[in-house]
Write an enzyme that holds these catalytic residues in place. Structure first.
Site, short mmCIF file in Angstrom:
data_model
loop_
_atom_site.label_atom_id
_atom_site.label_comp_id
_atom_site.label_asym_id
_atom_site.label_seq_id
_atom_site.Cartn_x
_atom_site.Cartn_y
_atom_site.Cartn_z
N SER A 70 16.67 27.36 -0.38
CA SER A 70 17.47 28.30 -1.17
C SER A 70 18.16 27.61 -2.35
CB SER A 70 18.54 28.94 -0.29
OG SER A 70 17.96 29.49 0.86
N1 SAH Z 1 17.51 26.67 5.52
C1 SAH Z 1 16.62 26.36 4.41
C2 SAH Z 1 15.77 27.55 4.03
C3 SAH Z 1 14.42 27.48 4.57
S1 SAH Z 1 13.39 28.83 4.10
C4 SAH Z 1 17.42 25.86 3.24
O1 SAH Z 1 18.16 24.95 3.39
O2 SAH Z 1 17.30 26.33 2.16
C5 SAH Z 1 13.34 29.73 5.59
C6 SAH Z 1 12.78 29.01 6.78
O3 SAH Z 1 12.75 29.91 7.87
C7 SAH Z 1 11.36 28.50 6.62
O4 SAH Z 1 11.33 27.12 6.86
C8 SAH Z 1 10.57 29.26 7.69
O5 SAH Z 1 9.52 28.53 8.26
C9 SAH Z 1 11.65 29.58 8.71
N2 SAH Z 1 11.39 30.70 9.60
C10 SAH Z 1 10.79 31.89 9.34
N3 SAH Z 1 10.76 32.66 10.44
C11 SAH Z 1 11.37 31.95 11.44
C12 SAH Z 1 11.64 32.21 12.81
N4 SAH Z 1 11.30 33.36 13.42
N5 SAH Z 1 12.26 31.24 13.53
C13 SAH Z 1 12.62 30.06 12.94
N6 SAH Z 1 12.38 29.77 11.65
C14 SAH Z 1 11.77 30.70 10.90
#
Ligand code: SAH
Length: 228
Positions: A70
């Protein structure tokens, strides 16, 4: 070598202070714990190596596997909505490369984080070890179900967007605690929602910023889709 490293560090340090000033304080984030975390966590460590130079820019960054980390402002904004005072036990869904996790870990006492993609979970875990975060617990799996064994949590942050807030997550909140998550359409057109648990099974929802997040997969997210 040492000297080069330190000038590189101070280059990133300078960019980070500028990021907090122009992207975060300027847009109204005020919580001192959030600002301090954003000022200290080395975001450039939490992006793929070839993206380090742009780690502090005002936008999301691709991290592979069709995922993004993000925009810094959104990380700060969502963290502020949790209203942590320090010392809490917090759950994060969607570890990614672990930047948001590290921000939470600088404020909270313990952070539990769940990631669906095992390669991302492993990368994040290596980074937490390398950088000395010893209050983060990682798991690979479907975070739409939460992490029941360590519940209840004094804050839950979901960093992928779903059609609604999963009931399983709401029920892992402690009374008085908040959950923050983007909710809405599959790819574009979501809003950040905050749900505060009252006594028993009462939940108070509020709506905030319009955002565009990658989808929450798994049982209580969107079914895995073929986007081709
Ligand atoms: N927290 C991160 C954002 C990652 S993007 C940051 O610092 O910006 C969102 C993440 O959610 C991705 O890595 C994706 O693989 C994960 N994701 C999607 N669905 C999920 C689920 N059901 N359980 C765990 N992770 C999930």
């Amino acid at each position: 070598m040492k000297k080069m490293e330190s000038s590189r560090d101070s280059f990133f340090e300078q960019q980070r202070q500028e990021m907090v000033r122009s992207q975060i304080i300027a847009r109204g984030v005020k919580n001192p714990l959030v600002l301090q975390a954003m000022q200290t966590v080395p975001r450039h460590e939490f992006v793929p190596e070839d993206r380090q130079e742009t780690a502090y820019s005002d936008r999301p960054l691709p991290i592979g596997y069709g995922q993004t980390i993000s925009q810094p402002y959104i990380v700060a904004y969502m963290t502020e909505l949790l209203r942590l005072g320090g010392g809490e036990k917090v759950l994060e869904i969607g570890t990614g490369f672990g930047y948001q996790t590290a921000i939470l870990a600088s404020i909270a006492r313990e952070v539990y984080t769940v990631e669906y993609v095992s390669e991302l979970a492993e990368t994040a875990e290596r980074l937490f070890q390398k950088l000395g975060y010893d209050n983060i617990h990682c798991r690979t799996g479907d975070g739409s179900l939460g992490w029941e064994a360590a519940a209840p949590y004094e804050g839950i942050l979901v960093t992928a967007s779903g059609p609604k807030v999963p009931d399983a997550l709401k029920h892992q909140l402690k009374s008085g605690a908040r959950l923050v998550m983007p909710v809405g359409e599959y790819r574009f057109g979501q809003r950040i929602v905050r749900v505060t648990r009252g006594s028993g099974d009462t939940f108070h929802p509020e709506k905030f910023l319009d955002v565009a997040f990658v989808p929450l997969l798994g049982q209580f997210g969107w079914e895995k889709r073929d986007e081709s």
